[in-house]
Design an enzyme around this catalytic site. Structure first.
Site, PDB file in Angstrom:
ATOM      1  N   ASP A 169       0.100  -0.211  -4.731  1.00  0.00           N
ATOM      2  CA  ASP A 169      -1.214   0.429  -4.773  1.00  0.00           C
ATOM      3  C   ASP A 169      -1.162   1.803  -4.099  1.00  0.00           C
ATOM      4  OD1 ASP A 169      -3.858   1.178  -4.682  1.00  0.00           O
ATOM      5  OD2 ASP A 169      -4.410  -0.253  -3.109  1.00  0.00           O
ATOM      6  N   HIS A 178     -10.546  -7.356  -3.890  1.00  0.00           N
ATOM      7  CA  HIS A 178     -10.190  -6.264  -2.999  1.00  0.00           C
ATOM      8  C   HIS A 178     -10.559  -6.637  -1.562  1.00  0.00           C
ATOM      9  CE1 HIS A 178     -12.067  -2.707  -0.908  1.00  0.00           C
ATOM     10  NE2 HIS A 178     -10.869  -2.211  -1.120  1.00  0.00           N
ATOM     11  N   LYS A 212       0.860  -1.178   0.000  1.00  0.00           N
ATOM     12  CA  LYS A 212       0.000   0.000   0.000  1.00  0.00           C
ATOM     13  C   LYS A 212       0.901   1.234   0.000  1.00  0.00           C
ATOM     14  CE  LYS A 212      -3.984   0.271   0.570  1.00  0.00           C
ATOM     15  NZ  LYS A 212      -5.054   0.287  -0.458  1.00  0.00           N
TER      16      LYS A 212
END
Length: 421
Positions: free
Chosen positions: A220, A319, A192
């Site tokens: 991401d 997700h 992340k």
């Protein structure tokens, strides 16, 4: 087989100080646990968002489902829609918290009840839920190591200690990856990003590649990078990424980025409904869809989404938000039923220390959750743990997730900027 009772119980689970594009996770994540009781005494389970808008609709709809057949999901949807607010509720919405989004309220509530209905159906028949979805095409589902930049729990006494500690640089991210992979056996790694200098975040991916050369890598930034930054980091990470997830905002931006780089782009942000999917296919914005039954309309709707992705040559994965084992098992039964599952799924499960299941946490071995032959989702509620986490909710100050406000507790001048870098 009629429904005789519906119970919706909000809970608060401990969450670490995980950093993201919006800010930082609050010390508690909110979830709703649903129990749908059949006339045969069996109970169907589900777990979903605990944010105030979703919880309110679940709570108001629940009593209206009594007397309905456990197989009548269309009737259930009609009741959910009938109880949905007709005007804006005024709740604060946060893009990274799907449970706060008014536009998806009915879909989220329907999805939650659908899982509980199908769990009850499968328990009544005496089969695993995956068989109601057409049967298992795989008996185990791979998940990825989901890495976060994070602060140590000592940043604030509201945070509970966690085994991972601080991670604000590449060395600490590699250490975090070692901990997760050693414990769970993950073969894919997701970072992340969108938190620090993009060059430093790219360096962390390169450090992961050096230490884990055989693992699939993803990054991401949650649409927190400009086009220029996205292009620059794409070049720096050339040859390192399995896919590039939501680096830059908008369908048009993602289409431009893909055209310029040829990299496969994944998203759970610019494609979140059927209209956006149609537009994405037209623009060739997203090549990999990160589905989520919690906001795509449930298990069967996500199967339809998977078939659509297969038809149009798009990859598919899943997700995740912070969740417990009921959601993890719903994801697993769904993923096990989908022929077109292209990539290991995301899960926050290693970050959660609480659990409400009899026997404790769902095992993740070899990076996978394995199906069993137990009926329904294959898990049972621990009522004592449910009561404990409901009590935590009752004293918790949070009612709708807001990572921006939480960051402002530490940095009063913090504002969410998109893209920030």
């Amino acid at each position: 087989m009629k429904i005789t009772a519906v119970r919706v119980t909000p809970i608060a689970i401990k969450d670490p100080a995980l950093l993201n594009a919006a800010g930082v996770h609050e010390p508690f994540g909110l979830r709703s646990i649903i129990e749908v009781v059949g006339a045969n005494g069996l109970v169907g389970l589900s777990e979903t968002y605990g944010d105030a808008p979703v919880l309110d609709l679940l709570t108001r709809t629940g009593p209206s489902l009594v007397g309905l057949s456990a197989f009548d999901v269309h009737g259930m949807l009609a009741r959910v829609a009938a109880h949905a607010p007709k005007i804006a509720t005024g709740h604060v919405e946060m893009e990274l918290a799907p449970g706060s989004l008014a536009s998806n309220l009915v879909t989220s509530a329907y999805s939650a009840f659908e899982v509980a209905f199908m769990d009850l159906q499968a328990r009544t028949i005496g089969i695993p839920l995956v068989q109601l979805l057409g049967g298992a095409v795989r008996n185990k589902v791979p998940y990825s190591a989901y890495l976060f930049y994070k602060w140590d729990a000592s940043v604030d006494p509201e945070y509970a200690p966690d085994p991972y500690g601080e991670a604000v640089n590449a060395q600490q991210i590699v250490k975090q990856a070692h901990q997760m992979i050693d414990q769970y056996g993950f073969e894919s790694i997701k970072l992340k990003a969108g938190v620090f200098d993009p060059e430093k975040e790219a360096d962390a991916v390169l450090a992961l590649k050096a230490v884990f050369p055989n693992h699939q890598l993803r990054i991401d930034p949650n649409s927190n990078w400009s086009m220029a930054t996205s292009l620059r980091i794409a070049k720096k990470l050339d040859g390192c990424l399995e896919y590039y997830e939501d680096p830059t905002p908008t369908l048009e931006g993602m289409a431009e980025l893909h055209k310029a780089t040829g990299l496969p782009l994944a998203s759970n942000m610019v494609v979140t409904n059927w209209a956006e999917l149609k537009r994405s296919i037209e623009l060739n914005s997203v090549q990999i869809l990160l589905s989520d039954h919690h906001f795509w309309g449930g298990l069967r709707a996500t199967q339809a989404l998977a078939r659509t992705c297969q038809t149009f040559g798009l990859g598919l994965s899943m997700h995740s938000n912070s969740h417990l084992g009921i959601s993890l098992m719903a994801m697993t039964h769904l993923a096990a039923s989908v022929h077109h599952l292209s990539y290991a799924c995301d899960t926050h499960y290693p970050w959660q220390s609480d659990e409400i299941l009899q026997g404790g946490r769902v095992p993740i071995t070899g990076g996978c959750v394995h199906l069993t032959d137990k009926p329904g989702l294959g898990v049972e509620l621990d009522q004592d743990k449910l009561a404990e986490l409901h009590a935590a909710y009752n004293v918790c100050r949070i009612r709708t997730r807001n990572d921006v406000v939480q960051m402002q507790r530490f940095r009063p001048d913090w504002k969410q900027i998109k893209p920030r870098f």
